[in-house]
Design a protein around this motif. Structure first.
Motif, PDB file in Angstrom:
ATOM      1  N   ALA A   1     -10.259   5.945   2.902  1.00 17.08           N
ATOM      2  CA  ALA A   1      -9.722   7.294   2.714  1.00 17.08           C
ATOM      3  C   ALA A   1      -8.196   7.286   2.667  1.00 17.08           C
ATOM      4  CB  ALA A   1     -10.204   8.215   3.828  1.00 17.08           C
ATOM      5  N   LEU A   2      -7.570   6.201   3.132  1.00 16.64           N
ATOM      6  CA  LEU A   2      -6.111   6.094   3.147  1.00 16.64           C
ATOM      7  C   LEU A   2      -5.568   5.131   2.099  1.00 16.64           C
ATOM      8  CD1 LEU A   2      -5.555   6.021   7.016  1.00 16.64           C
ATOM      9  CD2 LEU A   2      -5.378   7.972   5.463  1.00 16.64           C
ATOM     10  N   ASN A   3      -6.393   4.711   1.151  1.00 15.33           N
ATOM     11  CA  ASN A   3      -5.933   3.768   0.128  1.00 15.33           C
ATOM     12  C   ASN A   3      -4.716   4.282  -0.637  1.00 15.33           C
ATOM     13  OD1 ASN A   3      -7.879   1.928   0.809  1.00 15.33           O
ATOM     14  ND2 ASN A   3      -9.061   2.128  -1.083  1.00 15.33           N
ATOM     15  N   SER A   4      -4.667   5.561  -0.914  1.00 19.58           N
ATOM     16  CA  SER A   4      -3.535   6.103  -1.678  1.00 19.58           C
ATOM     17  C   SER A   4      -2.220   6.002  -0.901  1.00 19.58           C
ATOM     18  CB  SER A   4      -3.797   7.552  -2.079  1.00 19.58           C
ATOM     19  OG  SER A   4      -3.917   8.362  -0.919  1.00 19.58           O
ATOM     20  N   VAL A   5      -2.293   6.001   0.415  1.00 19.75           N
ATOM     21  CA  VAL A   5      -1.092   5.911   1.248  1.00 19.75           C
ATOM     22  C   VAL A   5      -0.373   4.577   1.040  1.00 19.75           C
ATOM     23  CG1 VAL A   5      -0.272   5.872   3.653  1.00 19.75           C
ATOM     24  CG2 VAL A   5      -2.050   7.485   2.970  1.00 19.75           C
ATOM     25  N   ILE A   6      -1.137   3.524   0.758  1.00 25.04           N
ATOM     26  CA  ILE A   6      -0.538   2.195   0.567  1.00 25.04           C
ATOM     27  C   ILE A   6      -0.403   1.835  -0.911  1.00 25.04           C
ATOM     28  CG2 ILE A   6      -1.237   1.306   2.818  1.00 25.04           C
ATOM     29  CD1 ILE A   6      -3.589  -0.133   1.350  1.00 25.04           C
ATOM     30  N   GLY A   7      -0.650   2.802  -1.795  1.00 30.78           N
ATOM     31  CA  GLY A   7      -0.544   2.557  -3.231  1.00 30.78           C
ATOM     32  C   GLY A   7      -1.755   1.862  -3.812  1.00 30.78           C
ATOM     33  N   GLY A   8      -2.867   1.923  -3.093  1.00 29.73           N
ATOM     34  CA  GLY A   8      -4.088   1.250  -3.537  1.00 29.73           C
ATOM     35  C   GLY A   8      -4.953   2.129  -4.407  1.00 29.73           C
ATOM     36  N   GLU A   9      -5.950   1.487  -4.982  1.00 28.18           N
ATOM     37  CA  GLU A   9      -6.932   2.188  -5.809  1.00 28.18           C
ATOM     38  C   GLU A   9      -7.980   2.847  -4.907  1.00 28.18           C
ATOM     39  OE1 GLU A   9      -6.876   2.591  -9.112  1.00 28.18           O
ATOM     40  OE2 GLU A   9      -4.954   1.526  -9.165  1.00 28.18           O
ATOM     41  N   PRO A  10      -8.462   4.020  -5.265  1.00 24.19           N
ATOM     42  CA  PRO A  10      -9.365   4.773  -4.394  1.00 24.19           C
ATOM     43  C   PRO A  10     -10.646   4.029  -4.002  1.00 24.19           C
ATOM     44  CG  PRO A  10      -8.697   6.102  -6.273  1.00 24.19           C
ATOM     45  CD  PRO A  10      -8.144   4.739  -6.487  1.00 24.19           C
ATOM     46  N   ASN A  11     -11.222   3.253  -4.904  1.00 27.61           N
ATOM     47  CA  ASN A  11     -12.515   2.627  -4.629  1.00 27.61           C
ATOM     48  C   ASN A  11     -12.427   1.167  -4.216  1.00 27.61           C
ATOM     49  OD1 ASN A  11     -14.051   4.962  -5.171  1.00 27.61           O
ATOM     50  ND2 ASN A  11     -13.761   4.612  -7.358  1.00 27.61           N
ATOM     51  N   GLU A  12     -11.220   0.651  -4.032  1.00 28.21           N
ATOM     52  CA  GLU A  12     -11.065  -0.742  -3.626  1.00 28.21           C
ATOM     53  C   GLU A  12     -11.295  -0.896  -2.124  1.00 28.21           C
ATOM     54  OE1 GLU A  12     -10.467  -3.614  -5.275  1.00 28.21           O
ATOM     55  OE2 GLU A  12     -10.494  -2.573  -7.202  1.00 28.21           O
ATOM     56  N   ILE A  13     -11.656  -2.099  -1.723  1.00 28.91           N
ATOM     57  CA  ILE A  13     -11.785  -2.432  -0.304  1.00 28.91           C
ATOM     58  C   ILE A  13     -10.675  -3.421   0.023  1.00 28.91           C
ATOM     59  CG2 ILE A  13     -13.224  -3.474   1.483  1.00 28.91           C
ATOM     60  CD1 ILE A  13     -15.659  -2.581  -0.188  1.00 28.91           C
ATOM     61  N   TYR A  14      -9.750  -3.002   0.872  1.00 28.77           N
ATOM     62  CA  TYR A  14      -8.602  -3.825   1.265  1.00 28.77           C
ATOM     63  C   TYR A  14      -8.826  -4.383   2.659  1.00 28.77           C
ATOM     64  CZ  TYR A  14      -6.404  -1.588  -2.711  1.00 28.77           C
ATOM     65  OH  TYR A  14      -6.114  -1.135  -3.977  1.00 28.77           O
ATOM     66  N   LEU A  15      -8.491  -5.644   2.824  1.00 28.09           N
ATOM     67  CA  LEU A  15      -8.596  -6.298   4.127  1.00 28.09           C
ATOM     68  C   LEU A  15      -7.256  -6.244   4.835  1.00 28.09           C
ATOM     69  CD1 LEU A  15     -10.646  -9.421   2.981  1.00 28.09           C
ATOM     70  CD2 LEU A  15     -11.512  -7.370   4.130  1.00 28.09           C
ATOM     71  N   ILE A  16      -7.274  -6.108   6.143  1.00 32.69           N
ATOM     72  CA  ILE A  16      -6.047  -6.023   6.919  1.00 32.69           C
ATOM     73  C   ILE A  16      -5.612  -7.387   7.473  1.00 32.69           C
ATOM     74  CG2 ILE A  16      -6.277  -3.585   7.484  1.00 32.69           C
ATOM     75  CD1 ILE A  16      -6.949  -5.713  10.323  1.00 32.69           C
ATOM     76  N   VAL A  17      -6.304  -8.439   7.047  1.00 35.31           N
ATOM     77  CA  VAL A  17      -5.995  -9.792   7.486  1.00 35.31           C
ATOM     78  C   VAL A  17      -4.889 -10.370   6.596  1.00 35.31           C
ATOM     79  CG1 VAL A  17      -6.934 -12.111   7.816  1.00 35.31           C
ATOM     80  CG2 VAL A  17      -8.336 -10.100   8.337  1.00 35.31           C
ATOM     81  N   ALA A  18      -3.853 -10.939   7.232  1.00 37.14           N
ATOM     82  CA  ALA A  18      -2.711 -11.459   6.482  1.00 37.14           C
ATOM     83  C   ALA A  18      -2.280 -12.815   7.024  1.00 37.14           C
ATOM     84  CB  ALA A  18      -1.556 -10.460   6.542  1.00 37.14           C
ATOM     85  N   ASP A  19      -1.433 -13.476   6.261  1.00 35.35           N
ATOM     86  CA  ASP A  19      -0.903 -14.793   6.605  1.00 35.35           C
ATOM     87  C   ASP A  19       0.367 -14.613   7.439  1.00 35.35           C
ATOM     88  OD1 ASP A  19       0.198 -17.368   6.673  1.00 35.35           O
ATOM     89  OD2 ASP A  19      -0.147 -17.727   4.551  1.00 35.35           O
ATOM     90  N   VAL A  20       0.393 -15.205   8.616  1.00 36.40           N
ATOM     91  CA  VAL A  20       1.536 -15.068   9.508  1.00 36.40           C
ATOM     92  C   VAL A  20       2.818 -15.645   8.884  1.00 36.40           C
ATOM     93  CG1 VAL A  20       1.260 -17.221  10.819  1.00 36.40           C
ATOM     94  CG2 VAL A  20       2.181 -15.190  11.945  1.00 36.40           C
ATOM     95  N   SER A  21       2.699 -16.541   7.924  1.00 34.23           N
ATOM     96  CA  SER A  21       3.888 -17.155   7.326  1.00 34.23           C
ATOM     97  C   SER A  21       4.687 -16.179   6.468  1.00 34.23           C
ATOM     98  CB  SER A  21       3.514 -18.380   6.482  1.00 34.23           C
ATOM     99  OG  SER A  21       2.843 -17.994   5.298  1.00 34.23           O
ATOM    100  N   VAL A  22       4.137 -15.004   6.178  1.00 34.92           N
ATOM    101  CA  VAL A  22       4.870 -14.028   5.377  1.00 34.92           C
ATOM    102  C   VAL A  22       5.887 -13.234   6.214  1.00 34.92           C
ATOM    103  CG1 VAL A  22       3.042 -13.778   3.674  1.00 34.92           C
ATOM    104  CG2 VAL A  22       3.146 -12.188   5.590  1.00 34.92           C
ATOM    105  N   LEU A  23       5.840 -13.430   7.531  1.00 35.25           N
ATOM    106  CA  LEU A  23       6.775 -12.709   8.408  1.00 35.25           C
ATOM    107  C   LEU A  23       8.169 -13.253   8.294  1.00 35.25           C
ATOM    108  CD1 LEU A  23       4.676 -12.235  11.646  1.00 35.25           C
ATOM    109  CD2 LEU A  23       5.181 -10.572   9.891  1.00 35.25           C
TER     110      LEU A  23
END
Length: 93
Positions: free
Chosen positions: A71-93
């Motif tokens: 329901a919040l995909n638009s807040v992050i600039g995402g597509e409405p029907n996509e499934i986004y994972l909140i898991v990320a690579d620590v090396s990007v910090l």
């Protein structure tokens, strides 16, 4: 392997080797618009819980805990029907 679980953020940060394994096992791809991983609805159905042992206590991240609220995909600039994972690579910090 090690990682960062911080209740004050929306991301679950894994070490690069664990992140790469997670990406392969979930069949995720990086979404260039959001910078997050995305998976198909079929892969979401098969998504398994992640378990973390912190100080002798095991914590479970269910498949819903690993995904951005659709329901919040638009807040992050995402597509409405996509499934986004909140898991990320620590090396990007």
């Amino acid at each position: 392997t090690s990682g960062i679980v911080d209740t004050g953020t929306t991301l679950l940060m894994l070490s690069t080797d664990a992140f790469n394994t997670y990406t392969l096992q979930t069949n995720a791809t990086k979404d260039d618009r959001t910078g997050l991983l995305t998976i198909t609805h079929g892969n979401y159905t098969n998504l398994q819980s992640l378990f973390f042992n912190i100080g002798g206590t095991t914590f479970e991240f269910t498949k819903d805990a690993q995904t951005w609220p659709r329901a919040l995909n638009s807040v992050i600039g995402g597509e409405p029907n996509e499934i986004y994972l909140i898991v990320a690579d620590v090396s990007v910090l």
